[in-house]
Design a protein around this motif. Structure first.
Motif, mmCIF file in Angstrom:
data_model
loop_
_atom_site.group_PDB
_atom_site.id
_atom_site.type_symbol
_atom_site.label_atom_id
_atom_site.label_comp_id
_atom_site.label_asym_id
_atom_site.label_seq_id
_atom_site.Cartn_x
_atom_site.Cartn_y
_atom_site.Cartn_z
ATOM 1 N N MET A 1 3.345 -12.596 -2.530
ATOM 2 C CA MET A 1 1.588 -12.221 -1.893
ATOM 3 C C MET A 1 0.743 -11.920 -2.766
ATOM 4 N N ILE A 2 -0.027 -11.624 -2.274
ATOM 5 C CA ILE A 2 -1.363 -11.523 -3.256
ATOM 6 C C ILE A 2 -2.056 -10.405 -2.598
ATOM 7 N N LEU A 3 -2.960 -9.360 -3.319
ATOM 8 C CA LEU A 3 -3.528 -8.335 -2.799
ATOM 9 C C LEU A 3 -4.749 -8.778 -3.386
ATOM 10 N N ASN A 4 -5.854 -9.064 -3.504
ATOM 11 C CA ASN A 4 -6.741 -9.713 -4.180
ATOM 12 C C ASN A 4 -8.365 -8.298 -4.287
ATOM 13 N N LEU A 5 -8.495 -7.802 -5.432
ATOM 14 C CA LEU A 5 -9.133 -6.553 -5.220
ATOM 15 C C LEU A 5 -10.493 -7.247 -5.348
ATOM 16 N N ASP A 6 -10.866 -8.356 -5.772
ATOM 17 C CA ASP A 6 -12.218 -9.117 -6.254
ATOM 18 C C ASP A 6 -12.243 -9.531 -4.285
ATOM 19 N N PRO A 7 -12.752 -9.523 -3.878
ATOM 20 C CA PRO A 7 -13.734 -10.580 -2.907
ATOM 21 C C PRO A 7 -13.925 -12.213 -3.578
ATOM 22 N N LYS A 8 -14.512 -11.504 -4.970
ATOM 23 C CA LYS A 8 -15.865 -13.033 -5.008
ATOM 24 C C LYS A 8 -14.564 -14.302 -6.325
ATOM 25 N N THR A 14 -1.399 -20.423 -3.487
ATOM 26 C CA THR A 14 -0.891 -20.920 -1.689
ATOM 27 C C THR A 14 -0.379 -19.979 -1.374
ATOM 28 N N GLN A 15 -0.935 -18.472 -2.144
ATOM 29 C CA GLN A 15 -0.376 -17.456 -2.122
ATOM 30 C C GLN A 15 -0.956 -17.116 -0.094
ATOM 31 N N GLU A 16 0.290 -16.148 0.259
ATOM 32 C CA GLU A 16 -0.285 -15.485 1.363
ATOM 33 C C GLU A 16 -0.979 -14.285 1.275
ATOM 34 N N GLU A 17 -1.901 -13.398 1.367
ATOM 35 C CA GLU A 17 -3.420 -12.683 0.866
ATOM 36 C C GLU A 17 -3.228 -11.730 1.925
ATOM 37 N N ILE A 18 -2.580 -10.421 1.063
ATOM 38 C CA ILE A 18 -2.955 -8.931 2.382
ATOM 39 C C ILE A 18 -4.134 -9.028 2.475
ATOM 40 N N LYS A 19 -4.152 -7.918 3.202
ATOM 41 C CA LYS A 19 -5.513 -7.373 4.069
ATOM 42 C C LYS A 19 -5.723 -6.347 3.991
ATOM 43 N N LYS A 33 -7.808 1.172 2.386
ATOM 44 C CA LYS A 33 -6.721 0.893 3.595
ATOM 45 C C LYS A 33 -6.721 -0.185 3.408
ATOM 46 N N ILE A 34 -5.359 -0.295 3.490
ATOM 47 C CA ILE A 34 -4.532 -1.696 3.495
ATOM 48 C C ILE A 34 -3.396 -1.525 4.638
ATOM 49 N N ASN A 35 -4.029 -3.270 5.369
ATOM 50 C CA ASN A 35 -3.122 -3.751 6.702
ATOM 51 C C ASN A 35 -1.607 -3.448 6.067
ATOM 52 N N PRO A 36 -1.549 -2.960 6.952
ATOM 53 C CA PRO A 36 0.959 -2.384 6.469
ATOM 54 C C PRO A 36 1.475 -3.745 7.609
ATOM 55 N N ASP A 37 0.358 -4.552 7.389
ATOM 56 C CA ASP A 37 1.353 -5.788 8.767
ATOM 57 C C ASP A 37 2.013 -6.661 7.369
ATOM 58 N N MET A 69 3.743 2.678 0.731
ATOM 59 C CA MET A 69 4.082 1.706 1.612
ATOM 60 C C MET A 69 5.653 1.373 1.056
ATOM 61 N N ASP A 70 5.886 2.097 0.323
ATOM 62 C CA ASP A 70 7.493 2.118 -0.382
ATOM 63 C C ASP A 70 7.673 -0.124 -1.476
ATOM 64 N N VAL A 71 6.591 -0.568 -1.577
ATOM 65 C CA VAL A 71 6.327 -1.502 -1.861
ATOM 66 C C VAL A 71 7.018 -0.918 -3.414
ATOM 67 N N LYS A 72 8.079 -2.078 -3.627
ATOM 68 C CA LYS A 72 9.041 -1.498 -5.311
ATOM 69 C C LYS A 72 8.702 -2.518 -6.265
ATOM 70 N N ILE A 73 8.519 -3.928 -6.062
ATOM 71 C CA ILE A 73 7.627 -4.952 -6.827
ATOM 72 C C ILE A 73 5.900 -4.857 -7.247
#
Ligand SMILES: O=P(O)(O)OC[C@H]1O[C@@H](O)[C@H](O)[C@@H]1O
Length: 275
Positions: A1-8, A14-19, A33-37, A69-73
């Motif tokens: 899963m990806i959390l892309n801090l630079d919207p540009k 193909t990885q799913e993005e965390i909102k 504020k990360i969407n915990p879903d 949120m207990d994300v370990k890796i």
């Protein structure tokens, strides 16, 4: 899963993005504020074009929010490592800036830190769990456009080790070694040497990590032309181009990636990084 801090920043993935939502408080502090879903047991890769010190704040609070949120890796993909060129103290009073960034990132205790085409071996030596992504596939993409009947040009000794690895990856394309010299007092570029007597009209592709003002490449292009180079191409992993593309009009085509910023200019072709 990806959390892309630079919207540009739009890598190929193909990885799913965390909102998430982020903004800057009126006092200047970043907020996230990360969407915990999402599945918190999965590895999260944060991507961030960390071009300046200010961008570190958002990265640090993002890692904190994920840990809560207990994300370990947590992995980090920084395409352009900031201050990678300030990897030694030349004059008393200067800072070893790359180490300052590295120390802060090390404090985040990340699983892996991926850096694209690090300027020198200092960055991976200082950053814990660092993996350098080489420029091989970038240059492979460039050759798909210009063809492989070219010589690879290494602008200086610092780039040599990397360019021979690119050549090997591409099946043994010829490398021409060059060197540049600087005025000891001013630090300004004073000359170039091309270690080949005659290029016999062969097209030349200069490969390097960064183009900043472009002085290195314009000076080298002049020397290559004196040695009967054919078409001249430039491929740099990190395009800063602080003097624009006009100064680089000696090149038939310029290639870079989206590691530092995006470009919308017909003189430059951008190869998007993959994740
Ligand atoms: O000549 P400019 O584009 O300003 O600087 C780019 C050069 O400076 C070095 O750090 C890079 O590795 C590259 O060789």
């Amino acid at each position: 899963m990806i959390l892309n801090l630079d919207p540009k920043f739009t890598p190929v993935t193909t990885q799913e993005e965390i909102k998430f939502q982020s903004f800057t408080f009126s006092g200047g502090e970043p907020h996230i504020k990360i969407n915990p879903d999402f599945d918190h047991n999965e590895k999260v890769t944060i991507t961030h074009r960390l071009n300046s010190f200010n961008d570190l704040g958002l990265l640090c609070i993002t890692v904190d929010a994920l840990r809560r949120m207990d994300v370990k890796i947590i992995d980090l993909f920084i395409p352009y490592f900031p201050a990678a060129r300030q990897d030694r103290v030349m004059i008393k009073g200067e800072s070893l800036s790359v180490k300052v960034y590295a120390d802060i990132i090390n404090g985040l205790q990340l699983n892996k830190v991926f850096v694209f085409d690090a300027h020198s071996e200092v960055t991976p030596a200082l950053v814990n769990n660092c993996e350098v992504i080489p420029n091989h596939t970038f240059i492979q993409q460039v050759l798909k456009v210009i063809g492989d009947n070219v010589k690879l040009i290494s602008p200086d000794g610092g780039a040599l080790k990397k360019i021979y690895k690119v050549s090997e990856f591409l099946g043994g394309i010829d490398v021409v070694e060059c060197s540049k010299s600087r005025d000891v007092k001013t630090g300004k570029l004073s000359g170039f040497k091309v270690y080949e007597d005659d290029l016999n009209g062969m097209d030349c592709l200069i490969v390097d990590d960064i183009c900043d003002g472009g002085g290195t490449f314009v000076g080298l292009a002049e020397e290559l032309k004196k040695k009967n180079a054919g078409k001249l191409y430039l491929a740099v992993s990190h395009g800063i181009f602080n003097k624009g593309f006009e100064v680089l009009d000696c090149f038939d085509k310029i290639f870079t990636t989206n590691s530092f910023k995006d470009f919308d200019d017909e003189r430059v072709e951008v190869v998007k990084l993959e994740l």
